[in-house]
Design a protein around this motif. Sequence first.
Motif, short mmCIF file in Angstrom:
data_model
loop_
_atom_site.label_atom_id
_atom_site.label_comp_id
_atom_site.label_asym_id
_atom_site.label_seq_id
_atom_site.Cartn_x
_atom_site.Cartn_y
_atom_site.Cartn_z
N SER A 1 34.68 53.40 33.21
CA SER A 1 33.76 52.33 32.82
C SER A 1 34.11 51.01 33.50
CB SER A 1 33.80 52.14 31.31
OG SER A 1 35.12 51.77 30.92
N GLY A 2 35.38 50.85 33.87
CA GLY A 2 35.79 49.59 34.45
C GLY A 2 35.97 48.51 33.40
N SER A 3 36.62 48.85 32.30
CA SER A 3 36.76 47.89 31.19
C SER A 3 37.53 46.64 31.61
CB SER A 3 37.41 48.57 29.99
OG SER A 3 38.64 49.15 30.35
N ARG A 4 38.52 46.78 32.47
CA ARG A 4 39.29 45.60 32.87
C ARG A 4 38.52 44.71 33.84
NH1 ARG A 4 44.57 48.86 34.51
NH2 ARG A 4 42.92 50.40 34.89
N LEU A 5 37.58 45.29 34.59
CA LEU A 5 36.74 44.47 35.48
C LEU A 5 35.71 43.71 34.64
CD1 LEU A 5 36.17 43.73 38.42
CD2 LEU A 5 34.51 45.61 38.49
N GLY A 6 35.19 44.38 33.60
CA GLY A 6 34.30 43.70 32.66
C GLY A 6 32.91 43.42 33.20
N LYS B 1 32.17 50.38 36.89
CA LYS B 1 32.85 49.74 38.03
C LYS B 1 32.41 50.32 39.38
CE LYS B 1 37.41 50.28 38.48
NZ LYS B 1 38.83 50.04 38.16
N THR C 1 48.10 59.69 35.70
CA THR C 1 47.44 58.61 36.42
C THR C 1 47.00 59.02 37.83
OG1 THR C 1 49.57 57.74 37.11
CG2 THR C 1 48.56 56.74 35.16
N THR D 1 40.70 46.50 40.22
CA THR D 1 40.96 46.72 38.78
C THR D 1 40.41 45.56 37.96
OG1 THR D 1 42.98 47.92 39.36
CG2 THR D 1 42.75 47.23 37.06
N VAL D 2 40.74 44.33 38.37
CA VAL D 2 40.28 43.14 37.63
C VAL D 2 39.40 42.29 38.56
CG1 VAL D 2 42.29 43.10 36.10
CG2 VAL D 2 42.38 41.87 38.27
N HIS E 1 39.61 39.46 39.91
CA HIS E 1 40.30 38.87 41.04
C HIS E 1 40.34 39.82 42.25
CE1 HIS E 1 43.36 36.56 43.17
NE2 HIS E 1 44.08 37.65 43.27
N ASP E 2 40.49 41.11 41.99
CA ASP E 2 40.55 42.10 43.09
C ASP E 2 39.22 42.16 43.84
OD1 ASP E 2 43.12 42.81 42.20
OD2 ASP E 2 42.28 44.29 40.82
#
Length: 228
Positions: free
Chosen positions: A12-17, A22, A180, A206-207, A209-210
Amino acid sequence: MHAAAIVAAAGSGSRLGADLPKALVPLAGRPLVCRAVDALLDGGVAEVVVVVPAAQRAQFEAALPTGVVVVDGGATRTASVRAGLAAVDPAATAVLVHDAARPLTPAAVVVRVLEAIAAGAPAVVPVLPVVDTTVLVDDDGLVTDAVPRAPLRRVQTPQGFDRTTLEAAYAGLDADADLTDDAAVVRRAGVPVATVAGDELCAKVTVAHDLVLAELVLRSDDSPEASW
Ligand code: CTP
Ligand code: MG
């Protein structure tokens, strides 16, 4: 050697938000998953299976090039790759597993991985050295020791496998196992994992910033897409 690739794109890309999965998030106008597929095809992979979130299957099918096989993923990356493996053409003798979240992966890395498998390695991962001083800390955050850096490596994808070796390792893995990466799956089965040189451009988004960094790379003068 007939090489197939599985692209894990069902997260889902939860850390990208983002408000999209994602893998569908555009980078300079092109979804991450499409860029990951491009690199695999440019590097010489004959067929690609993309594992997607079932709820957004139609969006993925609309975005991906024709000829790509699309299958529904699972709750974990391990479950998603397992689903992709079941859809790989029986004629494939080598299987690469790649993250959709690594959109700038150079084809040269794909080539290095394929060459290592063709040369007889049952499993191979692209790696980079660890450049920062690396330490151990205790529960209070106090440094307890420094880790010798020389033998440490950061592991990337695409990871390559002899097809039979990868299938046997997944067949022997608990149904609910959540590892992983795929090298961890074959290592559990006792398979030696070789390394080739990775590339900073294989970095995972991942986030947020990336994603900003990846856009900057594409805008930079020496980028193949510098005209963008
Ligand atoms: N992945 C997958 N199936 C899952 C979980 C992850 O195919 N159930 C894929 C992601 O789509 C991604 C890759 O595995 O391309 C690496 O995972 P990660 O970077 O953690 O992506 P997400 O799980 O989507 O992100 P997050 O953990 O922030 O939610
Ligand atoms: Mg995840």
